[in-house]
Design an enzyme around this catalytic site. Structure first.
Site, PDB file in Angstrom:
ATOM      1  N   CYS A   1     -40.154  83.448 -27.581  1.00  0.00           N
ATOM      2  CA  CYS A   1     -40.622  83.386 -26.189  1.00  0.00           C
ATOM      3  C   CYS A   1     -40.404  84.757 -25.554  1.00  0.00           C
ATOM      4  O   CYS A   1     -39.965  84.871 -24.418  1.00  0.00           O
ATOM      5  CB  CYS A   1     -39.928  82.269 -25.406  1.00  0.00           C
ATOM      6  SG  CYS A   1     -38.137  82.347 -25.400  1.00  0.00           S
TER       7      CYS A   1
ATOM      8  N   GLY B   1     -37.788  69.976 -28.178  1.00  0.00           N
ATOM      9  CA  GLY B   1     -39.217  69.793 -27.926  1.00  0.00           C
ATOM     10  C   GLY B   1     -40.060  69.996 -29.170  1.00  0.00           C
ATOM     11  O   GLY B   1     -41.005  69.234 -29.432  1.00  0.00           O
ATOM     12  N   LYS B   2     -39.712  70.997 -29.962  1.00  0.00           N
ATOM     13  CA  LYS B   2     -40.475  71.287 -31.186  1.00  0.00           C
ATOM     14  C   LYS B   2     -40.204  70.232 -32.255  1.00  0.00           C
ATOM     15  O   LYS B   2     -41.116  69.788 -32.954  1.00  0.00           O
ATOM     16  CB  LYS B   2     -40.114  72.683 -31.701  1.00  0.00           C
ATOM     17  CG  LYS B   2     -40.374  73.792 -30.694  1.00  0.00           C
ATOM     18  CD  LYS B   2     -40.004  75.159 -31.220  1.00  0.00           C
ATOM     19  CE  LYS B   2     -38.546  75.312 -31.617  1.00  0.00           C
ATOM     20  NZ  LYS B   2     -37.596  75.161 -30.490  1.00  0.00           N
TER      21      LYS B   2
ATOM     22  N   ASP C   1     -25.603  78.177 -38.435  1.00  0.00           N
ATOM     23  CA  ASP C   1     -26.159  79.501 -38.198  1.00  0.00           C
ATOM     24  C   ASP C   1     -27.356  79.716 -39.122  1.00  0.00           C
ATOM     25  O   ASP C   1     -27.218  79.697 -40.347  1.00  0.00           O
ATOM     26  CB  ASP C   1     -25.069  80.544 -38.477  1.00  0.00           C
ATOM     27  CG  ASP C   1     -25.493  81.969 -38.158  1.00  0.00           C
ATOM     28  OD1 ASP C   1     -26.705  82.208 -38.006  1.00  0.00           O
ATOM     29  OD2 ASP C   1     -24.611  82.841 -38.069  1.00  0.00           O
TER      30      ASP C   1
ATOM     31  N   ALA D   1     -33.356  74.761 -32.957  1.00  0.00           N
ATOM     32  CA  ALA D   1     -34.165  73.620 -32.502  1.00  0.00           C
ATOM     33  C   ALA D   1     -33.961  73.189 -31.056  1.00  0.00           C
ATOM     34  O   ALA D   1     -34.857  72.602 -30.460  1.00  0.00           O
ATOM     35  CB  ALA D   1     -33.884  72.409 -33.400  1.00  0.00           C
ATOM     36  N   ALA D   2     -32.780  73.417 -30.495  1.00  0.00           N
ATOM     37  CA  ALA D   2     -32.497  72.913 -29.140  1.00  0.00           C
ATOM     38  C   ALA D   2     -33.481  73.494 -28.121  1.00  0.00           C
ATOM     39  O   ALA D   2     -33.881  74.646 -28.250  1.00  0.00           O
ATOM     40  CB  ALA D   2     -31.060  73.260 -28.749  1.00  0.00           C
TER      41      ALA D   2
END
Length: 436
Positions: free
Chosen positions: A377, A260-261, A304, A256-257
């Site tokens: 990405c 933004g999402k 994890d 998640a880091a």
């Protein structure tokens, strides 16, 4: 103890990236408190810029320096990179570009190389035209050869991808629908730096995205501190949109880091129960800060994604999972040019294995009829289309679902970096068809 000058700091950072494989963005976070506020943009410009055009600068040095600068003299090599970048790409007077780099060599206890640095930079200034004629005789990719070869094999438009990677990225904003519409917020930005085109079909971004003509400090954005907007790439904003979160659902934002999402999910479904997971504890601080700024609540877990049994109770299943897996980050090179020199060809196969492991582990924690959005990405097929095809072929209850990108309906979508658009991202949406 006297602080080092900005050029000395820039040379040290470049050395750490090139010789020690350190992330430039992470290094900048560490070094910022040690720099004067006015020097931060200057150091960023030099370090990111050198990484963007490194092969061109390296070639110039090879033409001017008889023997390669190795070992302890590598810092001298980095000072030359700093000097050449200023001369070629910055509005720094040539006397300052040369003189200040020579001074920086003294600060770094490299006094014996003052003459070499001064001589090389001044020779370049005298012979610049003829040197650049040799260097620029052929089109340069400014990318590692292994990566160019992969692009050539995968895409007919590989040259366009390379050129886009070498450009500076635009700044994108995501407007918080709980506070404003995109059109209303664009009016508040004004014509001076707001992107005038509001046609999302033209650049294929969601209806909450605004591209700025020029990057600005977040402090100058109207109501930024009140959560009206978040800085997020236009193509990245599809992730939460495609997930289609609903209130009351249990949703996992895996990897998640910096958050933004996670915050985008909660903007769309404020009553959803969201877990923000990341394996790097220090990066979860950013998730917490972003949630706080937007006045949102999520459960933050350091864990994890490939081993959910270690952090998630037995039997807990998710309605939706946003799986933005660890990847090569080859889709965001224009934003992080050091990726070109940090990433190795051998990394790709290892990442593909890790992605498959995470995908299989997370699938076991998805409810029947639940949705999993796979995102990267990256622009490499190994991590994207090939990864998903392999998973669907080997997983009986996994079904690809059609996604709608402003009228373009596909089951898998590969975005490429675009000067008038977003970064390189990949999306595939899967539904679990039964309970096995």
């Amino acid at each position: 103890m006297k602080k080092l000058s900005s050029r000395a700091v820039a040379a040290q950072l470049i050395l750490q990236v090139l010789d020690k494989g350190q992330s430039l963005s992470a290094l900048m976070v560490e070094v910022q408190p040690k720099l004067a506020e006015k020097d931060v943009p200057f150091v960023q410009e030099i370090t990111f810029g050198v990484c963007r055009v490194l092969p061109r600068l390296e070639w110039i040095i090879r033409l001017l320096v008889a023997k390669p600068l190795k070992g302890k003299t590598r810092l001298v090599h980095c000072l030359l990179l700093v000097g050449l970048y200023q001369i070629l790409y910055m509005r720094v007077p040539t006397h300052a570009a040369v003189g200040e780099v020579v001074k920086a060599s003294q600060e770094l206890k490299l006094q014996s190389f003052k003459g070499l640095i001064n001589g090389v930079l001044r020779q370049f200034l005298r012979e610049q035209e003829s040197i650049l004629a040799k260097v620029d005789k052929n089109w340069q990719t400014n990318h590692p050869e292994w990566f160019v070869n992969k692009l050539k094999k995968a895409y007919p438009n590989w040259r366009e991808i390379i050129d886009a990677n070498n450009e500076r990225p635009p700044m994108w904003l995501r407007v918080n629908a709980q506070h404003s519409t995109r059109d209303d917020y664009a009016v508040r930005l004004g014509d001076n730096f707001a992107k005038s085109s509001q046609d999302t079909t033209a650049c294929c971004v969601p209806d909450c995205a605004i591209m700025l003509n020029n990057p600005v400090a977040v402090s100058s954005l109207p109501d930024f501190e009140n959560g009206f907007v978040t800085v997020q790439d236009g193509h990245a904003q599809w992730s939460a949109k495609l997930l289609e979160p609903q209130n009351e659902e249990l949703i996992l934002d895996a990897c998640a880091a910096p958050g933004g999402k996670t915050t985008h999910i909660l903007e769309q479904a404020p009553q959803a129960k969201v877990i923000a997971l990341d394996i790097e504890k220090n990066r979860l601080k950013r998730v917490s800060e972003n949630l706080q700024r937007l006045n949102q609540t999520a459960e933050i877990i350091c864990g994890d994604a490939s081993q959910p049994d270690l952090w998630l109770e037995k039997g807990v299943m998710f309605d939706r999972i946003l799986l933005d897996v660890p990847c090569s980050a080859t889709g965001i090179i224009r934003r992080h040019p050091d990726i070109k020199w940090l990433r190795k060809e051998s990394d790709i196969a290892e990442l593909v294995k890790l992605q498959a492991k995470i995908l299989n582990a997370m699938w076991q924690r998805l409810k029947p009829n639940g949705t999993l959005l796979y995102a990267t990405c990256s622009i490499l097929p190994d991590e994207n289309s090939e990864q998903i095809q392999s998973f669907v072929e080997n997983t009986e209850n996994a079904k690809l679902v059609e996604m709608d990108f402003n009228g373009e309906k596909v089951t898998m979508k590969q975005f490429f970096p675009n000067a008038q658009g977003g970064d390189g991202f990949f999306y595939a949406k899967l539904v679990k068809t039964d309970s096995e």
